[in-house]
Design an enzyme around this catalytic site. Structure first.
Site, PDB file in Angstrom:
ATOM      1  N   PHE A   1      -3.662  62.427 -17.398  1.00  0.00           N
ATOM      2  CA  PHE A   1      -3.781  63.038 -16.073  1.00  0.00           C
ATOM      3  C   PHE A   1      -2.936  64.303 -15.999  1.00  0.00           C
ATOM      4  CE2 PHE A   1      -2.955  63.601 -11.568  1.00  0.00           C
ATOM      5  CZ  PHE A   1      -4.225  63.449 -11.056  1.00  0.00           C
TER       6      PHE A   1
ATOM      7  N   ARG B   1      -1.204  71.973  -6.838  1.00  0.00           N
ATOM      8  CA  ARG B   1      -2.185  72.998  -7.229  1.00  0.00           C
ATOM      9  C   ARG B   1      -1.534  74.356  -7.487  1.00  0.00           C
ATOM     10  NH1 ARG B   1      -7.406  70.796  -6.269  1.00  0.00           N
ATOM     11  NH2 ARG B   1      -7.572  69.424  -4.477  1.00  0.00           N
TER      12      ARG B   1
ATOM     13  N   GLU C   1     -14.997  75.913 -13.872  1.00  0.00           N
ATOM     14  CA  GLU C   1     -14.304  74.652 -13.573  1.00  0.00           C
ATOM     15  C   GLU C   1     -12.871  74.681 -14.088  1.00  0.00           C
ATOM     16  OE1 GLU C   1     -14.320  72.158 -11.910  1.00  0.00           O
ATOM     17  OE2 GLU C   1     -16.203  71.044 -11.836  1.00  0.00           O
ATOM     18  N   ASP C   2     -11.971  74.085 -13.338  1.00  0.00           N
ATOM     19  CA  ASP C   2     -10.612  73.911 -13.838  1.00  0.00           C
ATOM     20  C   ASP C   2     -10.592  72.891 -14.968  1.00  0.00           C
ATOM     21  OD1 ASP C   2     -11.411  72.201 -11.754  1.00  0.00           O
ATOM     22  OD2 ASP C   2      -9.374  71.511 -11.420  1.00  0.00           O
TER      23      ASP C   2
ATOM     24  N   ASP D   1     -13.964  66.575 -17.310  1.00  0.00           N
ATOM     25  CA  ASP D   1     -13.378  65.292 -17.702  1.00  0.00           C
ATOM     26  C   ASP D   1     -14.519  64.393 -18.212  1.00  0.00           C
ATOM     27  OD1 ASP D   1     -12.210  62.686 -17.579  1.00  0.00           O
ATOM     28  OD2 ASP D   1     -10.839  63.272 -16.007  1.00  0.00           O
TER      29      ASP D   1
HETATM   30  C1  PRP Z   1     -12.169  67.639 -10.441  1.00  0.00           C
HETATM   31  C2  PRP Z   1     -12.394  68.933 -11.204  1.00  0.00           C
HETATM   32  C3  PRP Z   1     -13.842  68.881 -11.571  1.00  0.00           C
HETATM   33  C4  PRP Z   1     -14.097  67.389 -11.740  1.00  0.00           C
HETATM   34  C5  PRP Z   1     -14.082  67.043 -13.193  1.00  0.00           C
HETATM   35  O1  PRP Z   1     -12.495  67.822  -9.120  1.00  0.00           O
HETATM   36  O2  PRP Z   1     -12.083  70.052 -10.420  1.00  0.00           O
HETATM   37  O3  PRP Z   1     -14.669  69.396 -10.540  1.00  0.00           O
HETATM   38  O4  PRP Z   1     -13.042  66.700 -11.059  1.00  0.00           O
HETATM   39  O5  PRP Z   1     -14.290  65.659 -13.405  1.00  0.00           O
HETATM   40  P1  PRP Z   1     -15.603  65.070 -14.095  1.00  0.00           P
HETATM   41  O6  PRP Z   1     -15.880  65.904 -15.318  1.00  0.00           O
HETATM   42  O7  PRP Z   1     -15.167  63.669 -14.451  1.00  0.00           O
HETATM   43  O8  PRP Z   1     -16.719  65.090 -13.119  1.00  0.00           O
HETATM   44  P2  PRP Z   1     -12.083  66.783  -7.948  1.00  0.00           P
HETATM   45  O9  PRP Z   1     -13.201  65.842  -7.695  1.00  0.00           O
HETATM   46  O10 PRP Z   1     -10.743  66.176  -8.290  1.00  0.00           O
HETATM   47  O11 PRP Z   1     -11.950  67.705  -6.682  1.00  0.00           O
HETATM   48  P3  PRP Z   1     -10.953  68.941  -6.454  1.00  0.00           P
HETATM   49  O12 PRP Z   1     -11.401  70.017  -7.410  1.00  0.00           O
HETATM   50  O13 PRP Z   1     -11.177  69.300  -5.039  1.00  0.00           O
HETATM   51  O14 PRP Z   1      -9.531  68.492  -6.741  1.00  0.00           O
END
Ligand code: PRP
Length: 179
Positions: free
Chosen positions: A156, A169, A103-104, A107
């Site tokens: 953010f 990105r 995961e990037d 949160d």
């Molecule tokens: C982001 C990120 C994780 C998730 C983390 O994805 O890449 O997958 O949110 O948040 P959490 O811990 O609160 O669940 P996003 O839904 O923004 O989609 P993306 O990766 O396509 O930008």
């Protein structure tokens, strides 16, 4: 201090390219050592993790299979919605396999919590998480990522795979919203 404008907002550099690259270079061997020469299935969570996954694959120092899944929890906004939607499913069996979710950012933790449950339900032998960024203050679950690049404040962030309304990105550093 480096600044970038994305859509209507200004972001300032938080973790430089050099700092990010050095941490990823350290994380790869740290993760590989944990697997003792038996590579896990690397499961990259699209979209955000595509750049971290690409770099991590090259610092792991072992040849691992990579697969992708696409889920979304943020939608278009700046806060996690709490509802995880699967947009692109996993097309390979995970039963009996050790899976490393990449995961990037973690949160609230809803996404990886949901994925851990889903993979366990599909019979994965073990599920671990490698997150480049971890917003520890925002985390709402028990099981923290097994491998973390940086613990960051609850602000953010964009860059290195992370977006603000789909842009930003490709930035090679991590930027945070200018206060
Ligand atoms: C982001 C990120 C994780 C998730 C983390 O994805 O890449 O997958 O949110 O948040 P959490 O811990 O609160 O669940 P996003 O839904 O923004 O989609 P993306 O990766 O396509 O930008």
């Amino acid at each position: 201090m480096k600044e970038v404008k994305i859509h209507d907002k200004i972001f300032v550099e938080h973790l430089s390219r050099e700092v990010v690259q050095a941490r990823v270079a350290g994380l790869g061997p740290e993760i590989a050592a944990n697997y003792g020469g038996q590579p896990p299935l690397v499961l990259s969570v699209l979209n955000g993790a595509f750049i971290f996954t690409a770099d991590l694959m090259r610092t792991l120092g072992m040849d691992a299979e990579v697969a992708f899944i696409r889920v979304s929890s943020y939608g278009g906004g700046m806060t996690s919605s709490g509802k995880v939607r699967q947009l692109l499913g996993l097309d390979i069996p995970v039963a009996g396999r050790k899976v490393l979710i990449v995961e990037d950012i973690v949160d609230t933790g809803h996404t990886v919590h949901w994925l851990r449950q889903e993979l366990s339900a599909q019979g994965a032998a073990e599920v671990k998480v490698a997150a480049l960024l971890f917003k520890k203050e925002a985390f709402q679950h028990d099981q923290e990522p097994e491998f973390t690049g940086f613990v960051i404040p609850n602000e953010f962030v964009v860059g290195y795979g992370l977006d603000y309304n789909q842009l930003g990105r490709g930035l090679d550093a991590i930027y945070k919203l200018k206060g």
